[in-house]
Design a protein around this motif. Structure first.
Motif, mmCIF file in Angstrom:
data_model
loop_
_atom_site.group_PDB
_atom_site.id
_atom_site.type_symbol
_atom_site.label_atom_id
_atom_site.label_comp_id
_atom_site.label_asym_id
_atom_site.label_seq_id
_atom_site.Cartn_x
_atom_site.Cartn_y
_atom_site.Cartn_z
ATOM 1 N N ALA A 1 0.832 -1.205 0.000
ATOM 2 C CA ALA A 1 0.000 0.000 0.000
ATOM 3 C C ALA A 1 0.861 1.247 0.000
ATOM 4 C CB ALA A 1 -0.912 0.003 1.227
ATOM 5 N N GLN A 2 0.335 2.320 -0.574
ATOM 6 C CA GLN A 2 1.031 3.605 -0.566
ATOM 7 C C GLN A 2 0.837 4.316 0.769
ATOM 8 O OE1 GLN A 2 2.990 4.834 -3.111
ATOM 9 N NE2 GLN A 2 2.711 2.771 -3.868
ATOM 10 N N ASN A 3 -0.334 4.158 1.371
ATOM 11 C CA ASN A 3 -0.681 4.808 2.632
ATOM 12 C C ASN A 3 -1.273 3.774 3.571
ATOM 13 O OD1 ASN A 3 -0.196 7.540 1.646
ATOM 14 N ND2 ASN A 3 -2.035 7.236 0.442
ATOM 15 N N ALA A 4 -1.216 4.062 4.861
ATOM 16 C CA ALA A 4 -1.836 3.184 5.856
ATOM 17 C C ALA A 4 -2.293 4.038 7.027
ATOM 18 C CB ALA A 4 -0.851 2.120 6.311
ATOM 19 N N ARG A 5 -3.302 3.543 7.731
ATOM 20 C CA ARG A 5 -3.798 4.270 8.893
ATOM 21 C C ARG A 5 -4.389 3.298 9.898
ATOM 22 N NH1 ARG A 5 -9.158 7.253 6.344
ATOM 23 N NH2 ARG A 5 -10.138 5.359 5.562
ATOM 24 N N ILE A 6 -4.403 3.727 11.155
ATOM 25 C CA ILE A 6 -5.005 2.957 12.240
ATOM 26 C C ILE A 6 -6.348 3.615 12.541
ATOM 27 C CG2 ILE A 6 -4.803 2.312 14.662
ATOM 28 C CD1 ILE A 6 -1.717 2.415 14.253
ATOM 29 N N LEU A 7 -7.399 2.815 12.576
ATOM 30 C CA LEU A 7 -8.746 3.337 12.825
ATOM 31 C C LEU A 7 -9.302 2.757 14.118
ATOM 32 C CD1 LEU A 7 -10.200 3.000 9.222
ATOM 33 C CD2 LEU A 7 -9.373 5.076 10.337
ATOM 34 N N LYS A 8 -9.631 3.627 15.070
ATOM 35 C CA LYS A 8 -10.276 3.215 16.314
ATOM 36 C C LYS A 8 -11.786 3.215 16.081
ATOM 37 C CE LYS A 8 -6.810 5.860 18.567
ATOM 38 N NZ LYS A 8 -6.600 7.107 19.242
ATOM 39 N N PRO A 9 -12.550 2.523 16.940
ATOM 40 C CA PRO A 9 -14.007 2.461 16.739
ATOM 41 C C PRO A 9 -14.691 3.821 16.714
ATOM 42 C CG PRO A 9 -13.333 0.875 18.399
ATOM 43 C CD PRO A 9 -12.121 1.703 18.065
ATOM 44 N N ARG B 1 -9.903 4.465 -1.515
ATOM 45 C CA ARG B 1 -8.572 4.513 -2.135
ATOM 46 C C ARG B 1 -8.008 3.104 -2.133
ATOM 47 N NH1 ARG B 1 -4.797 9.086 -0.120
ATOM 48 N NH2 ARG B 1 -3.580 7.962 -1.669
ATOM 49 N N SER B 2 -7.818 2.541 -3.297
ATOM 50 C CA SER B 2 -7.343 1.167 -3.402
ATOM 51 C C SER B 2 -5.890 1.018 -2.993
ATOM 52 C CB SER B 2 -7.543 0.654 -4.826
ATOM 53 O OG SER B 2 -6.786 1.422 -5.732
ATOM 54 N N ASP B 3 -5.184 2.123 -2.786
ATOM 55 C CA ASP B 3 -3.771 2.050 -2.392
ATOM 56 C C ASP B 3 -3.569 2.335 -0.901
ATOM 57 O OD1 ASP B 3 -4.418 4.740 -2.479
ATOM 58 O OD2 ASP B 3 -2.477 5.348 -3.260
ATOM 59 N N ARG B 4 -4.662 2.332 -0.104
ATOM 60 C CA ARG B 4 -4.558 2.636 1.328
ATOM 61 C C ARG B 4 -4.948 1.420 2.159
ATOM 62 N NH1 ARG B 4 -7.766 7.654 2.949
ATOM 63 N NH2 ARG B 4 -9.482 6.340 2.285
ATOM 64 N N LEU B 5 -4.157 1.116 3.170
ATOM 65 C CA LEU B 5 -4.413 0.014 4.092
ATOM 66 C C LEU B 5 -5.010 0.569 5.378
ATOM 67 C CD1 LEU B 5 -3.972 -3.059 4.686
ATOM 68 C CD2 LEU B 5 -1.835 -2.365 5.795
ATOM 69 N N ASN B 6 -6.068 -0.071 5.863
ATOM 70 C CA ASN B 6 -6.711 0.324 7.113
ATOM 71 C C ASN B 6 -6.536 -0.787 8.139
ATOM 72 O OD1 ASN B 6 -7.893 2.743 6.034
ATOM 73 N ND2 ASN B 6 -9.401 1.452 5.029
ATOM 74 N N ASN C 1 -8.925 -0.844 22.920
ATOM 75 C CA ASN C 1 -7.610 -1.056 23.517
ATOM 76 C C ASN C 1 -6.488 -1.057 22.488
ATOM 77 O OD1 ASN C 1 -8.751 -1.343 26.102
ATOM 78 N ND2 ASN C 1 -9.225 -3.487 25.668
ATOM 79 N N LEU C 2 -6.775 -0.633 21.264
ATOM 80 C CA LEU C 2 -5.832 -0.576 20.144
ATOM 81 C C LEU C 2 -5.336 -1.953 19.697
ATOM 82 C CD1 LEU C 2 -3.695 2.600 20.883
ATOM 83 C CD2 LEU C 2 -5.480 2.318 19.191
ATOM 84 N N VAL C 3 -6.120 -2.989 19.949
ATOM 85 C CA VAL C 3 -5.795 -4.314 19.432
ATOM 86 C C VAL C 3 -6.455 -4.440 18.063
ATOM 87 C CG1 VAL C 3 -6.053 -6.804 19.774
ATOM 88 C CG2 VAL C 3 -5.598 -5.308 21.734
ATOM 89 N N ILE C 4 -5.670 -4.822 17.067
ATOM 90 C CA ILE C 4 -6.169 -4.875 15.684
ATOM 91 C C ILE C 4 -7.161 -6.024 15.538
ATOM 92 C CG2 ILE C 4 -5.505 -5.186 13.275
ATOM 93 C CD1 ILE C 4 -2.769 -3.903 14.104
ATOM 94 N N THR C 5 -8.353 -5.699 15.021
ATOM 95 C CA THR C 5 -9.412 -6.685 14.863
ATOM 96 C C THR C 5 -9.735 -6.988 13.392
ATOM 97 O OG1 THR C 5 -11.067 -4.923 14.969
ATOM 98 C CG2 THR C 5 -10.515 -6.047 17.031
ATOM 99 N N ARG C 6 -9.401 -6.065 12.498
ATOM 100 C CA ARG C 6 -9.769 -6.245 11.095
ATOM 101 C C ARG C 6 -8.815 -5.456 10.213
ATOM 102 N NH1 ARG C 6 -13.860 -4.135 7.230
ATOM 103 N NH2 ARG C 6 -14.092 -2.340 8.551
ATOM 104 N N ILE C 7 -8.554 -6.004 9.019
ATOM 105 C CA ILE C 7 -7.687 -5.356 8.032
ATOM 106 C C ILE C 7 -8.486 -5.194 6.746
ATOM 107 C CG2 ILE C 7 -5.511 -5.530 6.770
ATOM 108 C CD1 ILE C 7 -5.102 -5.665 9.757
ATOM 109 N N ASN C 8 -8.398 -4.037 6.131
ATOM 110 C CA ASN C 8 -9.012 -3.868 4.823
ATOM 111 C C ASN C 8 -8.325 -2.750 4.056
ATOM 112 O OD1 ASN C 8 -10.211 -1.819 6.453
ATOM 113 N ND2 ASN C 8 -11.841 -1.606 4.978
ATOM 114 N N CYS C 9 -8.547 -2.713 2.778
ATOM 115 C CA CYS C 9 -8.014 -1.659 1.927
ATOM 116 C C CYS C 9 -9.142 -0.679 1.601
ATOM 117 C CB CYS C 9 -7.439 -2.234 0.637
ATOM 118 S SG CYS C 9 -6.037 -3.327 0.909
ATOM 119 N N GLY C 10 -8.788 0.553 1.384
ATOM 120 C CA GLY C 10 -9.803 1.515 0.996
ATOM 121 C C GLY C 10 -9.662 2.837 1.557
#
Length: 106
Positions: free
Chosen positions: A69-77, A86-91, A97-106
């Protein structure tokens, strides 16, 4: 006389519309250029190793690099996000508690 004017108007309209059309070979060429410049889609499956881990900037960068991916971000609830795709962005989606539960692009 009205027939000549109508045919001339029709011919002019067709010529103008023909200039607005594009062929499919042109879009294929621009897609190839976009891929060569690094604007590619991310692969969220490559970043699934992060699920269950605590989110951090280092982990975010590792996941971004593996996913391509070109970009990435951490998303809290509670985070607000834009509706742009954006197909080049990782979420990396986390719980409170900042524990990663799901990964997706967009």
């Amino acid at each position: 006389m009205p027939w000549k004017l109508a045919s001339l108007g029709t011919l002019l309209a067709v010529a103008m519309l023909a200039g607005c059309s594009t062929s499919s070979t042109e879009s294929t060429a621009t897609d190839a250029v976009a891929t060569e410049t690094g604007h590619s889609r991310c692969d969220s499956k490559a970043a699934e190793f992060t699920i269950g881990k605590k989110a951090s900037p280092e982990l975010l960068e590792q996941a971004r690099a593996r996913a391509g991916a070109q970009n990435a971000r951490i998303l809290k609830p509670s985070d607000m996000v834009t509706l742009e795709y954006r197909s080049d962005r990782l979420n990396l989606n986390t719980d409170d508690n900042l524990v990663i539960t799901r990964i997706n692009c967009g």
